[in-house]
Scaffold this active site. Structure first.
Site, PDB file in Angstrom:
ATOM      1  N   GLU A   1       4.811  62.474 -33.082  1.00 43.38           N
ATOM      2  CA  GLU A   1       3.913  62.376 -32.035  1.00 43.38           C
ATOM      3  C   GLU A   1       3.794  62.811 -30.873  1.00 43.38           C
ATOM      4  OE1 GLU A   1       1.835  58.621 -32.905  1.00 43.38           O
ATOM      5  OE2 GLU A   1       1.760  58.177 -30.790  1.00 43.38           O
TER       6      GLU A   1
ATOM      7  N   GLU B   1      -0.675  48.990 -31.966  1.00 43.56           N
ATOM      8  CA  GLU B   1      -0.760  50.125 -32.991  1.00 43.56           C
ATOM      9  C   GLU B   1      -2.288  49.673 -33.633  1.00 43.56           C
ATOM     10  OE1 GLU B   1       0.663  52.289 -32.356  1.00 43.56           O
ATOM     11  OE2 GLU B   1       2.601  52.688 -33.545  1.00 43.56           O
TER      12      GLU B   1
ATOM     13  N   ASP C   1      -1.683  59.715 -22.209  1.00 47.73           N
ATOM     14  CA  ASP C   1      -1.368  58.921 -23.177  1.00 47.73           C
ATOM     15  C   ASP C   1      -0.012  59.428 -23.666  1.00 47.73           C
ATOM     16  OD1 ASP C   1      -1.803  56.530 -24.878  1.00 47.73           O
ATOM     17  OD2 ASP C   1      -2.214  57.935 -26.706  1.00 47.73           O
TER      18      ASP C   1
ATOM     19  N   GLU D   1      -5.057  47.872 -23.016  1.00 46.24           N
ATOM     20  CA  GLU D   1      -5.837  48.578 -23.627  1.00 46.24           C
ATOM     21  C   GLU D   1      -7.346  49.166 -22.989  1.00 46.24           C
ATOM     22  OE1 GLU D   1      -4.617  50.686 -26.070  1.00 46.24           O
ATOM     23  OE2 GLU D   1      -2.827  49.976 -26.580  1.00 46.24           O
TER      24      GLU D   1
END
Ligand SMILES: Cc1ncc(CN)c(N)n1
Length: 221
Positions: free
Chosen positions: A88, A140, A48, A210
């Site tokens: 992040e 998101e 990620d 995803e």
């Protein structure tokens, strides 16, 4: 996040099965029930981090389309999202150090590469702002919904993973996703049918990507 009568909520209802496969995936459900394989968690973390680096470029392209195609206050919302990616990336580096994940030694796995290629394809000036902002919203929202479930009542999420879940599962991030949904709905309401169709295809593509990303993290692919 649903039930406001917009196109985004309608798609979440129409494609409920796919949406749930993305947001109630065995990987995130295993975080919630405490049975998560920590090797899988570390794989997700490293992959990620690489994804988010690509996501910065994607979001920069959404911002550019916004500046060219929209005269509204969307710019500030997108810019806020872009700015928060700096935090992040720092968070990923700190978390990787905590879990002894060597970020420098990681190569993207195939599902990650496929997802990044999709993001890159949206950079094309032919792709409209409506398609790009809809894509941003659903990317998101999948994380928001997935990780919020891990901290909802009844969770047995391991204490050392709560920070990760709160990062995307917080009420503040939910509000941010809702503001993206309002923007996407407004754009979709004003878009011609072929653009709405492309946006729905992008929505479905994100859900598939995803699912593939979670599968990859849990080594199911
Ligand atoms: C794969 C993926 N999807 C979504 C997000 C949330 N920005 C993320 N960090 N990674």
């Amino acid at each position: 996040m649903e039930g406001d009568g917009g196109t985004a909520a309608a798609w979440m209802a129409t494609h409920r099965g796919m949406y749930e496969r993305a947001t109630r995936h065995p990987f995130t459900v295993s975080i919630r029930d405490g049975s998560v394989d920590l090797a899988a968690f570390k794989r997700w973390l490293g992959q990620d981090y690489m994804f988010v680096r690509e996501f910065v470029a994607f979001l920069a392209s959404v911002l550019l389309k916004c500046c060219k195609e929209s005269d509204s206050s969307d710019m500030e919302t997108i810019l806020g999202g872009l700015a928060s990616l700096s935090d992040e990336l720092s968070w990923f580096k700190k978390e990787a150090a905590k879990w002894s994940v060597d970020l420098a030694g990681i190569s993207p796995l195939s599902s990650n590469m496929e997802y990044c290629r999709f993001l890159q394809s949206l950079d094309d000036p032919e792709i409209s702002y409506t398609v790009a902002i809809t894509t941003f919203w659903i990317i998101e929202t999948v994380y928001q919904d997935s990780f919020a479930f891990c901290i909802e009542e009844g969770n047995k999420t391991p204490a050392e993973l709560l920070g990760t879940c709160q990062r995307w599962g917080s009420p503040e991030f939910k509000q941010y996703c809702q503001s993206l949904q309002r923007i996407a709905d407004r754009c979709l309401a004003n878009a011609p049918p072929d653009v709405v169709k492309s946006a729905e295809e992008a929505f479905l593509r994100v859900l598939k990507l995803e699912i593939g990303f979670w599968d990859m993290s849990s080594s199911l692919s």
